[in-house]
Design an enzyme around this catalytic site. Structure first.
Site: not given
Ligand SMILES: NC(=O)c1ccc[n+]([C@@H]2O[C@H](COP(=O)([O-])OP(=O)(O)OC[C@H]3O[C@@H](n4cnc5c(N)ncnc54)[C@H](OP(=O)(O)O)[C@@H]3O)[C@@H](O)[C@H]2O)c1
Length: 428
Positions: A14, A131, A134, A136, A138, A192, A207, A304
């Site tokens: 994402t 940044e 914590v 997202g 903001i 989730e 956070k 997001g």
């Molecule tokens: N989503 C949000 O809105 C948001 C907001 C703030 C912070 N965050 C933080 O941002 C980070 C990412 O979140 P996300 O929502 O983007 O997660 P996500 O959609 O699950 O993306 C993670 C990606 O990493 C890949 N991945 C997993 N293991 C891997 C490996 N060994 N080598 C290479 N790629 C690998 C996954 O591939 P597969 O799907 O094929 O496993 C997936 O494409 C997290 O730490 C989350 O806490 C997210």
């Protein structure tokens, strides 16, 4: 123009995809503002075939995190894989050790390993920027480090989890109970499949620990955060809260007290007149109280692809301009943890009692014996014989320990039918 900043994204999920899209769409204006281009030169991702709506034919696709960390053509690794340990942590350690800057949105990893990683970044003279970890989109860490840097921070608090705020807002709007609204949130993709990290307050605590470390200086102290989630908040409590002029919000709050650093995550009764009481749905908000500036509130999307990418790229722009640091100023300095038993505040209590003579006197006696002074009481109607009716009590400021002792005594009364519910009242 200076040579481009060469970056790699690890994890094209994402947020990773959002960052690639943002850099592609706003590349020219970013180059103009940063004085150099930010170029995506490499990625680390398992699935190459998936269409991510952005041209990813130019960057090099690495097969392993070790290959990426060792890539001499990369100056910054953007870690967006997620997870407290595993590949994300190994990659960040290796990248920092190899003298590369790191940008991450990974609050879970930083809450547990942030001190060690910040020390490593400082040792290697590179940036560790977070940044996006914590609230997202903001820009609260930047606000604390720059715009509010002249202030002693008195208190910092916020709505840091959109899932919880969505559930509580829906419960309030539709008068439905927690379980119903959670199911709906899961269907809509706001919660989730396993929602425990969000609804049990752990994500907010991650956070808050980072926010407090930046606001008050010193180490990240995740273990020092008192955490209580929203599972026990009922539609009935929300109704009473409104009758009393409050809204119920899950807040993360931190301040430095004479007892040390107080960090708390729990549902709060927040007075209707407080700006944060009106932050609804999936929105986040963070409030900083500074000694000179007074109260500053920032509100926006806490998650997001696009808002989170906005924060990640802001960190990249800082690195491109040479103004990013190791993330934490003094990761070796630990504040004492203020014990929760000594927390001083007002409380809301809801009891389900049998409508019999003397019940209220017994409850009042338990409170009096523990030196808890009542502020208001609401007794709702008369129940049919044998059926419990709600009684709500709010208290004046008291010590948490006294409140918990009084609660234990009240729970043991024969006329009190369910586990009493307690929600802390915050004056904001
Ligand atoms: N989503 C949000 O809105 C948001 C907001 C703030 C912070 N965050 C933080 O941002 C980070 C990412 O979140 P996300 O929502 O983007 O997660 P996500 O959609 O699950 O993306 C993670 C990606 O990493 C890949 N991945 C997993 N293991 C891997 C490996 N060994 N080598 C290479 N790629 C690998 C996954 O591939 P597969 O799907 O094929 O496993 C997936 O494409 C997290 O730490 C989350 O806490 C997210």
């Amino acid at each position: 123009m200076k040579p481009p900043l060469k970056i790699a994204i690890a994890g094209l999920g994402t947020v990773g995809t959002g960052v690639a899209q943002l850099l592609a769409r706003n590349g020219d204006l970013i180059a103009d503002r940063a004085g150099r281009r930010i170029e995506l030169r490499a990625v680390l991702e398992k699935d190459r075939k998936h269409d991510r709506g952005v041209d990813l034919s130019k960057p090099k696709w690495h097969g392993t995190f070790r290959e990426l960390a060792a890539d001499p053509g990369i100056e910054v690794v953007v870690e967006l894989i997620g997870g407290t340990e595993g590949v994300a942590l190994d990659l960040v350690k290796d990248a920092l050790s190899a003298g590369k800057h790191v940008v991450t949105a990974n609050k879970a990893m930083l809450a547990h390993h942030g001190n060690e990683l910040a020390a490593l970044a400082a040792k290697r003279g590179v940036a560790l920027a977070f940044e996006a970890a914590v609230a997202g989109g903001i820009p609260i860490l930047k606000a604390l480090r720059e715009g509010l840097a002249a202030n002693t921070v008195k208190r910092v608090y916020g709505i840091l989890n959109g899932t919880c705020n969505y559930i509580l807002s829906q419960m309030s709007d539709s008068r439905r109970d927690f379980g119903d609204v959670l199911k709906e949130a899961q269907k809509l993709g706001y919660a989730e499949k396993d929602p425990s990290f969000d609804i049990d307050g752990v994500d907010t605590a991650h956070k808050l620990a980072l926010l407090a470390a930046v606001a008050f200086g010193g180490a990240v102290d995740f273990k020092g955060v008192f955490v209580e989630g929203i599972r026990h908040v009922s539609a009935l409590d929300i109704e009473f809260a409104e009758e009393l002029g409050y809204r119920i919000k899950l807040l993360g709050l931190a301040r430095l007290t004479a007892d040390g650093l107080e960090q708390r995550v729990h549902p709060c009764m927040v007075q209707e007149s407080a700006p944060i009481a009106h932050v609804e749905g999936v929105f986040n908000a963070v409030v900083v109280e500074g000694d000179f500036v007074g109260r500053v509130m920032l509100e926006g999307r806490g998650a997001g692809a696009e808002p989170t990418a906005s924060a990640v790229v802001a960190d990249l722009i800082d690195i491109a301009m040479g103004r990013a640091g190791p993330g934490l100023k003094n990761p070796a300095v630990r504040h004492k943890t203020a014990p929760m038993e000594r927390h001083k505040g007002a409380y809301y209590l809801r009891l389900m009692v049998l409508d019999r003579p003397g019940v209220i006197a017994d409850v009042a006696a338990a409170l009096r014996d523990e030196k808890v002074s009542m502020e208001q009481m609401i007794q709702r109607g008369r129940g049919p014989a044998g059926e419990a009716v709600p009684v709500v009590i709010t208290t004046h400021e008291t010590i948490e320990d006294s409140m918990l002792r009084a609660l234990k005594r009240i729970a043991k009364l024969k006329t009190v039918r369910e586990q009493p519910r307690m929600i802390r009242v915050e004056t904001l």
